[in-house]
Design a protein around this motif. Structure first.
Motif, PDB file in Angstrom:
ATOM      1  N   ASP A 203       0.860  -1.189   0.000  1.00  0.00           N
ATOM      2  CA  ASP A 203       0.000   0.000   0.000  1.00  0.00           C
ATOM      3  C   ASP A 203       0.894   1.237   0.000  1.00  0.00           C
ATOM      4  O   ASP A 203       1.047   1.929   1.015  1.00  0.00           O
ATOM      5  CB  ASP A 203      -0.975  -0.008   1.177  1.00  0.00           C
ATOM      6  CG  ASP A 203      -2.285   0.694   0.819  1.00  0.00           C
ATOM      7  OD1 ASP A 203      -2.315   1.376  -0.226  1.00  0.00           O
ATOM      8  OD2 ASP A 203      -3.257   0.568   1.585  1.00  0.00           O
ATOM      9  N   SER A 204       1.478   1.512  -1.158  1.00  0.00           N
ATOM     10  CA  SER A 204       2.500   2.551  -1.269  1.00  0.00           C
ATOM     11  C   SER A 204       1.978   3.938  -0.941  1.00  0.00           C
ATOM     12  O   SER A 204       2.749   4.812  -0.568  1.00  0.00           O
ATOM     13  CB  SER A 204       3.074   2.548  -2.676  1.00  0.00           C
ATOM     14  OG  SER A 204       3.561   1.264  -2.994  1.00  0.00           O
ATOM     15  N   TRP A 205       0.661   4.154  -1.112  1.00  0.00           N
ATOM     16  CA  TRP A 205       0.095   5.488  -0.892  1.00  0.00           C
ATOM     17  C   TRP A 205      -0.810   5.560   0.327  1.00  0.00           C
ATOM     18  O   TRP A 205      -1.564   6.523   0.487  1.00  0.00           O
ATOM     19  CB  TRP A 205      -0.636   5.953  -2.168  1.00  0.00           C
ATOM     20  CG  TRP A 205       0.341   6.145  -3.281  1.00  0.00           C
ATOM     21  CD1 TRP A 205       0.494   5.341  -4.377  1.00  0.00           C
ATOM     22  CD2 TRP A 205       1.348   7.152  -3.375  1.00  0.00           C
ATOM     23  NE1 TRP A 205       1.540   5.794  -5.152  1.00  0.00           N
ATOM     24  CE2 TRP A 205       2.075   6.908  -4.565  1.00  0.00           C
ATOM     25  CE3 TRP A 205       1.706   8.240  -2.570  1.00  0.00           C
ATOM     26  CZ2 TRP A 205       3.147   7.710  -4.966  1.00  0.00           C
ATOM     27  CZ3 TRP A 205       2.770   9.041  -2.971  1.00  0.00           C
ATOM     28  CH2 TRP A 205       3.475   8.772  -4.157  1.00  0.00           C
ATOM     29  N   ALA A 206      -0.704   4.578   1.222  1.00  0.00           N
ATOM     30  CA  ALA A 206      -1.530   4.586   2.436  1.00  0.00           C
ATOM     31  C   ALA A 206      -1.310   5.865   3.248  1.00  0.00           C
ATOM     32  O   ALA A 206      -2.231   6.379   3.873  1.00  0.00           O
ATOM     33  CB  ALA A 206      -1.211   3.357   3.293  1.00  0.00           C
ATOM     34  N   GLY A 240       1.936  -7.183   5.258  1.00  0.00           N
ATOM     35  CA  GLY A 240       1.244  -5.945   4.908  1.00  0.00           C
ATOM     36  C   GLY A 240       2.240  -4.790   4.949  1.00  0.00           C
ATOM     37  O   GLY A 240       3.040  -4.697   5.883  1.00  0.00           O
ATOM     38  N   PHE A 241       2.188  -3.919   3.938  1.00  0.00           N
ATOM     39  CA  PHE A 241       3.119  -2.773   3.896  1.00  0.00           C
ATOM     40  C   PHE A 241       2.348  -1.486   3.628  1.00  0.00           C
ATOM     41  O   PHE A 241       2.200  -1.055   2.491  1.00  0.00           O
ATOM     42  CB  PHE A 241       4.172  -3.015   2.812  1.00  0.00           C
ATOM     43  CG  PHE A 241       5.140  -1.861   2.616  1.00  0.00           C
ATOM     44  CD1 PHE A 241       5.793  -1.277   3.689  1.00  0.00           C
ATOM     45  CD2 PHE A 241       5.403  -1.375   1.347  1.00  0.00           C
ATOM     46  CE1 PHE A 241       6.673  -0.220   3.510  1.00  0.00           C
ATOM     47  CE2 PHE A 241       6.287  -0.315   1.149  1.00  0.00           C
ATOM     48  CZ  PHE A 241       6.922   0.269   2.236  1.00  0.00           C
ATOM     49  N   PRO A 242       1.820  -0.865   4.711  1.00  0.00           N
ATOM     50  CA  PRO A 242       1.091   0.404   4.553  1.00  0.00           C
ATOM     51  C   PRO A 242       2.067   1.570   4.637  1.00  0.00           C
ATOM     52  O   PRO A 242       2.221   2.198   5.681  1.00  0.00           O
ATOM     53  CB  PRO A 242       0.122   0.390   5.738  1.00  0.00           C
ATOM     54  CG  PRO A 242       0.879  -0.354   6.814  1.00  0.00           C
ATOM     55  CD  PRO A 242       1.822  -1.323   6.119  1.00  0.00           C
ATOM     56  N   ARG A 243       2.722   1.857   3.535  1.00  0.00           N
ATOM     57  CA  ARG A 243       3.797   2.853   3.547  1.00  0.00           C
ATOM     58  C   ARG A 243       3.294   4.216   4.014  1.00  0.00           C
ATOM     59  O   ARG A 243       2.248   4.687   3.555  1.00  0.00           O
ATOM     60  CB  ARG A 243       4.395   3.001   2.143  1.00  0.00           C
ATOM     61  CG  ARG A 243       5.529   4.009   2.095  1.00  0.00           C
ATOM     62  CD  ARG A 243       6.300   3.928   0.804  1.00  0.00           C
ATOM     63  NE  ARG A 243       5.640   4.618  -0.287  1.00  0.00           N
ATOM     64  CZ  ARG A 243       5.953   5.860  -0.682  1.00  0.00           C
ATOM     65  NH1 ARG A 243       6.898   6.531  -0.079  1.00  0.00           N
ATOM     66  NH2 ARG A 243       5.302   6.415  -1.675  1.00  0.00           N
ATOM     67  N   GLY A 244       4.028   4.816   4.935  1.00  0.00           N
ATOM     68  CA  GLY A 244       3.685   6.160   5.408  1.00  0.00           C
ATOM     69  C   GLY A 244       2.593   6.178   6.465  1.00  0.00           C
ATOM     70  O   GLY A 244       2.076   7.246   6.793  1.00  0.00           O
ATOM     71  N   ASP A 264       8.071   1.700   6.696  1.00  0.00           N
ATOM     72  CA  ASP A 264       8.800   2.595   5.784  1.00  0.00           C
ATOM     73  C   ASP A 264       9.926   3.287   6.549  1.00  0.00           C
ATOM     74  O   ASP A 264       9.987   3.234   7.775  1.00  0.00           O
ATOM     75  CB  ASP A 264       7.840   3.602   5.157  1.00  0.00           C
ATOM     76  CG  ASP A 264       7.249   4.525   6.192  1.00  0.00           C
ATOM     77  OD1 ASP A 264       7.905   5.513   6.564  1.00  0.00           O
ATOM     78  OD2 ASP A 264       6.116   4.242   6.675  1.00  0.00           O
ATOM     79  N   TRP A 265      10.773   4.004   5.819  1.00  0.00           N
ATOM     80  CA  TRP A 265      11.997   4.535   6.432  1.00  0.00           C
ATOM     81  C   TRP A 265      11.766   5.690   7.389  1.00  0.00           C
ATOM     82  O   TRP A 265      12.662   6.067   8.139  1.00  0.00           O
ATOM     83  CB  TRP A 265      12.998   4.936   5.346  1.00  0.00           C
ATOM     84  CG  TRP A 265      12.655   6.252   4.677  1.00  0.00           C
ATOM     85  CD1 TRP A 265      12.860   7.489   5.194  1.00  0.00           C
ATOM     86  CD2 TRP A 265      12.061   6.442   3.401  1.00  0.00           C
ATOM     87  NE1 TRP A 265      12.420   8.446   4.314  1.00  0.00           N
ATOM     88  CE2 TRP A 265      11.926   7.826   3.202  1.00  0.00           C
ATOM     89  CE3 TRP A 265      11.621   5.563   2.403  1.00  0.00           C
ATOM     90  CZ2 TRP A 265      11.362   8.366   2.037  1.00  0.00           C
ATOM     91  CZ3 TRP A 265      11.065   6.100   1.251  1.00  0.00           C
ATOM     92  CH2 TRP A 265      10.947   7.484   1.084  1.00  0.00           C
TER      93      TRP A 265
END
Ligand code: CP3
Length: 340
Positions: A203-206, A240-244, A264-265
């Motif tokens: 989910d790059s734009w979460a 799960g990767f909810p970026r941001g 994320d970083w």
């Protein structure tokens, strides 16, 4: 032989964490750039098993990562739903925007898995090539992230078209998300049936969603996908990767039935070790630019992450995809620092 990465999902914490990198197959590798010239168009590349198998294996051969990730793209889902998708060289994805009910009705009611047959062939062939200690990961995009591209027709700053549609065209937007949820359940299930060990939901734009909307569009749809996949494959392993997601990482880890949470970083490792890692194994979260920088900056960033997350279930990764200008020597430096 066991797979260290799957051991982490089972709650183990090996003294050296398993490691892989998001976008580990890509333009920072000369062998990837050479392979890329053999296909006309990026989607063709993804749909040509001879090339996609090779791209998947390249980073494993060079670096001995603990996981291989299927070489494909999150936008094969809209493509297999009948939306027009292409990639402009050096610019990124382009789609014929779907912005209303009429546009949605023109798409297929469900994902055409036949269209994705080359992806499943790639999976079966990679499966046969990997050694027993390497975990094979499949993936899809989360509905919110996929919807941002389907609506805007490209990557746009702050995802204004999708955010507005979610407020103003609620019926259309809900129906679109529904279509992507069902497609993603079918697609991830087929990946598991063809031989991946685990899947990651990107989910790059979460991170651009405000609180209520985060719950509605980044949590609920992914919950539905996880439940739908588990109904068919109770043993499925899911990251799960909810970026941001920021402070919502804690809520996400609490309510999402995933086996690990990708950080994320921008997340403070010390905070995440307390608030997230107590709930779920974590994955992350080196700044991809620390990897570009190398030297002491890289060593310090790696050490900080290891200090925070070691001793509890943890997968070393970047906080987002590796960037094309990353020197290969810095990837080697990082591996040496982690593995000794
Ligand atoms: O991680 C891997 O090595 C596996 C392959 C993979 C790709 N894309 C290959 C790719 C994965 C897991 C993805 C996921 C993906 N694709 C995401 C989610 C993760 C993220 O980065 O946020 C998103 C948002 C996309 C959509 C996409 N695909 C964009 C925005 C772009 C253009 C940006 C870019 O880096 O060029 C792509 C193209 C793309 N997908 C490339 C690769 C290797 C570069 C294409 C090329 O070689 O020219």
């Amino acid at each position: 032989m066991t797979k260290p990465l799957l051991d982490v999902f089972a709650g183990k914490a090996p003294s050296v964490p398993p490691i892989w990198l998001m976008r580990q197959a890509g333009r920072y590798l000369p062998e990837y750039r050479a392979l890329r010239t053999k296909a006309s168009g990026f989607l063709n590349f993804c749909y040509t098993p001879d090339l996609a198998v090779e791209a998947t294996l390249q980073p494993i051969r060079r670096f001995g990562f603990d996981a291989a990730i299927l070489f494909s793209d999150i936008l094969v889902v809209p493509d297999a739903l009948g939306q027009k998708v292409w990639f402009e060289d050096g610019e990124g994805p382009r789609l014929e925007p779907v912005t209303d009910m009429a546009g949605l009705s023109a798409l297929k009611p469900s994902i055409d898995l036949e269209h994705l047959a080359p992806v499943f062939e790639t999976i079966r062939r990679v499966r046969g090539e990997l050694s027993a200690n390497v975990t094979f990961l499949g993936f899809c995009g989360a509905p919110w992230t996929v919807a941002t591209y389907m609506i805007a027709g490209r990557g746009v700053k702050d995802q204004v078209p999708a955010r507005l549609a979610a407020y103003q065209e609620r019926a259309f937007f809900s129906a679109l998300i529904e279509r992507i949820i069902e497609a993603s359940i079918d697609y991830l299930s087929a990946q598991l049936e063809n031989g991946v060990d685990a899947v990651q939901i990107f989910d790059s734009w979460a991170g651009i969603l405000p609180p209520n909307e985060f719950e509605r569009w980044a949590i609920e749809p992914v919950k539905r996908i996880v439940a739908g996949v588990r109904q068919r494959h109770p043993q499925a392993r899911i990251i799960g990767f909810p970026r941001g997601a920021g402070s919502f990482y804690r809520d996400y880890a609490e309510v999402m039935d995933v086996d690990a949470v990708g950080l994320d970083w921008a997340v403070d490792p010390a905070w995440a070790a307390r608030e997230v890692q107590g709930l779920k194994p974590v994955q992350g979260n080196l700044d991809p630019l620390a990897l570009v920088a190398g030297g002491d900056a890289l060593n310090r960033a790696v050490d900080r992450i290891l200090a925070a997350f070691s001793g509890k279930p943890f997968i070393f990764n970047l906080g987002h995809g590796i960037v094309p200008q990353t020197p290969i020597a810095h990837v080697e430096q990082m591996l040496k620092r982690i593995r000794g």
